[in-house]
Design an enzyme around this catalytic site. Sequence first.
Site, PDB file in Angstrom:
ATOM      1  CE1 TYR A 176     -15.080 -10.530  -2.100  1.00 44.29           C
ATOM      2  CE2 TYR A 176     -16.795  -9.094  -1.242  1.00 44.29           C
ATOM      3  CZ  TYR A 176     -15.777  -9.340  -2.151  1.00 44.29           C
ATOM      4  OH  TYR A 176     -15.454  -8.390  -3.102  1.00 44.29           O
ATOM      5  CE  LYS A 180     -12.530  -8.004  -1.203  1.00 45.83           C
ATOM      6  NZ  LYS A 180     -11.293  -7.872  -2.008  1.00 45.83           N
TER       7      LYS A 180
END
Length: 258
Positions: A176, A180
């Site tokens: 994750y 990002k």
Amino acid sequence: MSATADTGTTRVALVTGANKGIGRAVAHRLAELGGCVYLGARSEVRGRAAESELRSEGLDVRFLSLDVTDESSVIQAAKRIEEEEGRLDALVNNAGIGGPPLPPSSTPLSEIRRTYETNVFGVIAVTNAMLPLLRRSQAGRIVNMSSVLGSLTHAAAQEDPTGVFPAGIFPALLDYNTSKAALNAVTITYANELRDTKILVNAVSPGFVATDINGHRGVLTPRQGARIPVLLATLAEDGPTATFVGEDDTPEGQRLSW
Ligand code: NAP
């Protein structure tokens, strides 16, 4: 940073992953501001359900079949917007996923690939498909739904300026966080390519919002989490590009370090 009150400028919007959570709330708010909002969803059942809820309020919300990881679906989605509206004023790249929280050293590569397919490659595919339509807008806006967890500066300092995590604690989610961080780089790269156009490209960290992605542990409502994304989707002509903005309850949000 000011938003256009002129809904004529941000009239046609697309929000990806808009059948629930923050995306649904962004679609809702943009439609309340007078926009015609394409509600992107990969499931027809879930997308139609959200569409009919929002339409029952008299809003111009249109379910758009869109799986950001499926190139033909992305191309079909752009074709439909072109046929119906001929342009796009705001693209909110909201669809995002995260794998199970595992230590980096035991996160399977397959999980990392899966997360990148949606959070990074999906955004690039949708952006490239929609750019010809955004270029036809008087005020094209691209908003990428990032996270403070994607900030390299804050990860290295183990410090969360948004106050969700105490000092010294910064979750190390390999799939994750790095997806990002890549999305942040993607944001700056498009912003730089588009500097001599009317298109502004920014990233947002919406705050810690109670949604399915975090088992509803967040502290903000989806509507609260939609505030900064909507602000960036409706920026005035003199608004910023290549910025990363977080929710901190101030009118313009807080500028985050990349
Ligand atoms: P959510 O409730 O789980 O919503 C995620 C949305 O993305 C759902 O509509 C989901 O559709 C959709 N989606 C996933 N994969 C997709 C694909 N391949 N194609 C199209 N749509 C897809 O989570 P959320 O909290 O609202 O998250 C929205 C965005 O905010 C994400 O990018 C997330 O990383 C970011 N964010 C959230 C928080 C937070 O605290 N919640 C904080 C920072 C950033 P399905 O219903 O079909 O799965």
